[in-house]
Design a protein around this motif. Structure first.
Motif, short mmCIF file in Angstrom:
data_model
loop_
_atom_site.label_atom_id
_atom_site.label_comp_id
_atom_site.label_asym_id
_atom_site.label_seq_id
_atom_site.Cartn_x
_atom_site.Cartn_y
_atom_site.Cartn_z
N ALA A 99 0.86 -1.19 0.00
CA ALA A 99 0.00 0.00 0.00
C ALA A 99 0.89 1.24 0.00
CB ALA A 99 -0.92 0.01 1.21
N ALA A 100 0.70 2.10 -0.99
CA ALA A 100 1.55 3.29 -1.12
C ALA A 100 0.80 4.38 -1.87
CB ALA A 100 2.84 2.94 -1.85
N PRO A 101 1.18 5.62 -1.65
CA PRO A 101 0.59 6.72 -2.42
C PRO A 101 1.30 6.90 -3.75
CG PRO A 101 2.12 7.61 -0.81
CD PRO A 101 2.10 6.11 -0.60
N MET A 102 0.64 7.58 -4.68
CA MET A 102 1.32 8.00 -5.90
C MET A 102 2.13 9.26 -5.58
SD MET A 102 -0.17 9.50 -9.52
CE MET A 102 -0.85 8.00 -10.19
N TRP A 103 3.41 9.18 -5.81
CA TRP A 103 4.28 10.34 -5.65
C TRP A 103 4.98 10.60 -6.97
CZ3 TRP A 103 7.24 9.55 -0.33
CH2 TRP A 103 6.32 9.72 0.72
N SER A 104 4.82 11.79 -7.51
CA SER A 104 5.50 12.17 -8.76
C SER A 104 5.21 11.16 -9.87
CB SER A 104 7.01 12.30 -8.54
OG SER A 104 7.30 13.21 -7.51
N VAL A 105 3.93 10.82 -10.04
CA VAL A 105 3.42 9.81 -10.99
C VAL A 105 4.18 8.49 -10.88
CG1 VAL A 105 2.51 11.50 -12.61
CG2 VAL A 105 4.82 10.62 -12.98
N SER A 106 4.68 8.21 -9.70
CA SER A 106 5.39 6.96 -9.46
C SER A 106 5.07 6.49 -8.05
CB SER A 106 6.90 7.16 -9.67
OG SER A 106 7.58 5.93 -9.61
N TYR A 107 6.06 6.03 -7.31
CA TYR A 107 5.85 5.50 -5.97
C TYR A 107 6.99 5.98 -5.07
CZ TYR A 107 9.08 2.26 -8.18
OH TYR A 107 10.13 1.74 -8.86
N PRO A 108 6.85 5.90 -3.76
CA PRO A 108 7.87 6.40 -2.85
C PRO A 108 9.24 5.75 -3.03
CG PRO A 108 5.82 6.05 -1.67
CD PRO A 108 5.63 5.45 -3.04
N ALA A 109 10.28 6.55 -2.90
CA ALA A 109 11.65 6.05 -3.10
C ALA A 109 12.01 4.94 -2.12
CB ALA A 109 12.63 7.21 -2.98
N ARG A 110 11.46 5.02 -0.91
CA ARG A 110 11.78 3.99 0.09
C ARG A 110 11.33 2.60 -0.38
NH1 ARG A 110 13.02 4.07 5.62
NH2 ARG A 110 13.90 6.11 5.09
N LEU A 111 10.26 2.55 -1.15
CA LEU A 111 9.77 1.29 -1.68
C LEU A 111 10.74 0.72 -2.71
CD1 LEU A 111 7.61 -0.86 -1.79
CD2 LEU A 111 6.20 0.67 -3.19
N LYS A 112 11.30 1.59 -3.55
CA LYS A 112 12.31 1.14 -4.51
C LYS A 112 13.57 0.67 -3.79
CE LYS A 112 14.00 0.62 -8.74
NZ LYS A 112 15.40 0.28 -8.51
N SER A 113 13.97 1.39 -2.74
CA SER A 113 15.15 0.99 -1.97
C SER A 113 14.96 -0.40 -1.37
CB SER A 113 15.42 2.01 -0.85
OG SER A 113 15.77 3.26 -1.38
N TYR A 114 13.75 -0.66 -0.89
CA TYR A 114 13.44 -1.97 -0.32
C TYR A 114 13.59 -3.07 -1.36
CZ TYR A 114 10.43 -5.78 1.32
OH TYR A 114 9.91 -7.01 1.66
N LEU A 115 13.02 -2.86 -2.54
CA LEU A 115 13.12 -3.87 -3.59
C LEU A 115 14.56 -4.05 -4.05
CD1 LEU A 115 9.93 -3.04 -5.67
CD2 LEU A 115 10.28 -4.95 -4.10
N ASP A 116 15.33 -2.96 -4.10
CA ASP A 116 16.74 -3.07 -4.48
C ASP A 116 17.50 -3.93 -3.47
OD1 ASP A 116 16.37 -1.51 -6.70
OD2 ASP A 116 17.11 0.33 -5.78
N CYS A 117 17.09 -3.88 -2.21
CA CYS A 117 17.74 -4.69 -1.18
C CYS A 117 17.48 -6.18 -1.36
CB CYS A 117 17.25 -4.27 0.21
SG CYS A 117 18.06 -2.83 0.90
N ILE A 118 16.24 -6.52 -1.66
CA ILE A 118 15.87 -7.94 -1.62
C ILE A 118 15.98 -8.66 -2.96
CG2 ILE A 118 14.38 -7.59 0.37
CD1 ILE A 118 11.97 -7.73 -1.52
N ILE A 119 15.94 -7.93 -4.07
CA ILE A 119 16.05 -8.60 -5.38
C ILE A 119 17.52 -8.80 -5.70
CG2 ILE A 119 15.43 -8.54 -7.83
CD1 ILE A 119 13.04 -6.83 -7.11
N ILE A 120 18.09 -9.82 -5.12
CA ILE A 120 19.52 -10.10 -5.27
C ILE A 120 19.74 -11.55 -5.71
CG2 ILE A 120 20.33 -8.31 -3.70
CD1 ILE A 120 20.39 -10.30 -1.48
N ASN A 121 20.90 -11.78 -6.27
CA ASN A 121 21.25 -13.07 -6.83
C ASN A 121 21.28 -14.17 -5.77
OD1 ASN A 121 22.05 -14.92 -8.78
ND2 ASN A 121 24.22 -14.40 -8.61
#
Length: 223
Positions: A99-121
């Motif tokens: 669950a997240a708001p639309m920020w700058s026609v996208s999504y919060p940066a913290r959500l991208k940081s989270y995915l960058d952490c866990i999507i690993i080899n």
């Protein structure tokens, strides 16, 4: 027992956040239809989501381990340990609700940081010389993305204004999640709609998506 991982990405408390309010309604409705589930919650703005750096990887998005891990500083070891903890939490889930708001026609940066952490080899993906493959196809998994937005956007402009929907659908499908759906809570700051009406407008959507998940109706190609 199965697990629903409920992830929120908003700095506001739940009583002031439309996305969190609708997310909570979805989780409650889901649990009422799926008694074999437990819920684990992750509030990204109140949790430690590490900033990744090159020191903690041994190449090709793979975290260091073994002897390489032992050579890290205490600070970097904590980062690796936290990322492994987040990965384990994510991998143990059967259903994901974000669950997240639309920020700058996208999504919060913290959500991208989270995915960058866990999507690993060797955790969520497998990188080889031939290709890159998602590893979440080991069991049936569902994902729903709940997005609140201040305005109401015509459906014909979805591809221009709802970048998050395309992104999460594509990423989770690549990772191996069987089913994806979304709920748009629109017009929270629109004078003709407002927060209360926007939340009320999606109550049937919540029930519909929960029923589709429960009844195992394919969802991935809805858009």
């Amino acid at each position: 027992m199965k697990k629903l991982l409920y992830i929120t990405a908003n700095t506001k408390p739940e009583d002031l956040s439309v996305s969190k309010t609708v997310g909570r309604s979805f989780v409650k409705e889901f649990l009422s239809k799926n008694a074999d589930y437990m819920v684990e919650e992750l509030d990204l703005y109140n949790e430690n989501i590490p900033e990744i750096n090159h020191r903690i990887f041994k190449g090709r998005a793979e975290l260091v381990s073994g002897n390489d891990y032992n050579t890290l500083s205490d600070e970097d070891k904590k980062i690796v340990d936290r990322i492994n903890e987040l990965c384990n939490q994510f991998l143990s889930a059967d259903t994901y609700v974000i669950a997240a708001p639309m920020w700058s026609v996208s999504y919060p940066a913290r959500l991208k940081s989270y995915l960058d952490c866990i999507i690993i080899n060797n955790r969520l993906i497998k990188i080889s010389e031939e290709d890159i493959k998602g590893l979440l196809d080991d069991k049936k998994r569902n994902m729903v993305y709940i997005q609140s937005s201040a305005a109401v956007y015509p459906k014909i402009f979805n591809s221009k204004f709802n970048h998050a929907i395309d992104y999460f659908r594509d990423v989770f499908k690549f990772l191996g999640v069987n089913k994806f759906d979304y709920i748009l809570v629109e017009g929270t700051e629109d004078s003709s709609v407002g927060k209360a009406k926007a939340i009320g407008n999606v109550q049937n959507n919540i029930k519909s998506v929960v029923n589709k998940f429960t009844e195992n109706i394919p969802l991935m190609d809805r858009m």
